[in-house]
Scaffold this active site. Structure first.
Site, PDB file in Angstrom:
ATOM      1  N   SER A 141      -4.835   2.556  -5.842  1.00 55.22           N
ATOM      2  CA  SER A 141      -4.775   3.207  -4.536  1.00 55.22           C
ATOM      3  C   SER A 141      -3.637   4.216  -4.564  1.00 55.22           C
ATOM      4  O   SER A 141      -2.706   4.088  -5.374  1.00 55.22           O
ATOM      5  CB  SER A 141      -4.502   2.160  -3.441  1.00 55.22           C
ATOM      6  OG  SER A 141      -4.175   2.772  -2.206  1.00 55.22           O
ATOM      7  N   TYR A 159       0.785  -4.770  -0.074  1.00 56.61           N
ATOM      8  CA  TYR A 159      -0.400  -4.087  -0.613  1.00 56.61           C
ATOM      9  C   TYR A 159       0.003  -3.088  -1.687  1.00 56.61           C
ATOM     10  O   TYR A 159      -0.597  -3.053  -2.774  1.00 56.61           O
ATOM     11  CB  TYR A 159      -1.154  -3.387   0.517  1.00 56.61           C
ATOM     12  CG  TYR A 159      -2.391  -2.647   0.055  1.00 56.61           C
ATOM     13  CD1 TYR A 159      -3.506  -3.342  -0.403  1.00 56.61           C
ATOM     14  CD2 TYR A 159      -2.441  -1.253   0.070  1.00 56.61           C
ATOM     15  CE1 TYR A 159      -4.644  -2.669  -0.829  1.00 56.61           C
ATOM     16  CE2 TYR A 159      -3.574  -0.575  -0.350  1.00 56.61           C
ATOM     17  CZ  TYR A 159      -4.671  -1.284  -0.809  1.00 56.61           C
ATOM     18  OH  TYR A 159      -5.791  -0.619  -1.234  1.00 56.61           O
TER      19      TYR A 159
END
Length: 246
Positions: free
Chosen positions: A145, A158
């Site tokens: 990501s 995350y």
């Protein structure tokens, strides 16, 4: 000079294939002539997607998969290998993103991200690596990501998991000479990922940004590009985000 073109009909395993990037990747790679095997917990959904791909002339299978279980991952890979005789590509796509401030102490959600986003990737590598070593060829595509390139409030854990995915991928790449390793880092992408955010304020904030999000098909296209390169060309990293994303 000889170019190692490789197979044009690869067996590709995709985790988290019931929606979003996983589903889009399965459809794109099947359209390119590859055999795709979809893995996810929602077996009804992956069965329906596989049936649609088959109806369109593609080759697709499906198998129940919980990436947090090494046994489940092993069964997923074994089933594909028994059906098609080889495993050429693994797309480690399964992931969760329950964003929240650290002070909220959502420890169960932290652990869930660690289990799915990190252990899930490691389980995938562990399951396919012996087969790919024996074949002296293979390709592992790990979905990270842009949160693996930066850290924002609510995304500390995350981001940590996605930084880990990039570190694991680079280590695997350096250890390999026959194996190709690609990291794909999407920005804002339309998928179900934000649905797992239980903090209502954070979920609303993320939802407000989705108007600039790119379709999951854009990530599938990037993965198709990496997979389609000659065997002696390893696309190591692709960052793909909306033009409007800061």
């Amino acid at each position: 000079m000889t170019v190692k073109t490789g197979r044009t009909d690869k067996t590709v395993l995709i985790t988290g294939a019931s929606s979003g990037i996983g589903e889009a990747t399965a459809r794109r790679l099947a359209a390119s002539g590859h055999r795709v095997v979809l893995g996810a917990r929602r077996t009804d959904r992956i069965a329906a997607i596989a049936k649609e791909i088959q109806a369109g002339g593609g080759t697709a299978g499906h198998h129940e998969l919980d990436v947090t279980s090494l046994e489940s991952m092993g069964s997923f890979v074994q089933a594909a290998h028994e059906t098609y005789g080889r495993v050429d590509v693994l797309v480690n796509n399964a992931g969760v993103m329950p964003l929240s401030m650290l002070e909220a102490l959502r420890v169960d959600e932290w652990n869930r991200m660690i289990d799915v986003n990190i252990r899930g990737v490691l389980h995938g590598i562990a399951a396919v690596l012996p087969l790919m070593r024996a074949q002296r060829a293979g390709h592992i595509v790990n979905i990270a990501s842009v949160s693996g390139l930066r850290v924002d409030p609510t995304a500390a854990v995350y981001s940590a998991t996605k930084f880990a995915v990039r570190a694991i991928s680079e280590g695997l790449r350096q250890e390999s000479r026959d194996l190709r390793v690609t990291v794909v880092s999407p920005g804002m992408t339309r998928s179900e990922l934000a649905d797992g955010i239980t903090d209502t304020d954070v979920r609303a904030a993320v939802g407000g940004l989705m108007d600039i999000a790119i379709p999951a098909a854009a990530i599938g296209e990037a993965i198709n590009y990496a997979v389609s390169q000659p065997l002696d060309v390893d696309v190591n990293e692709i960052v793909i985000r909306p033009t409007a994303q800061g």
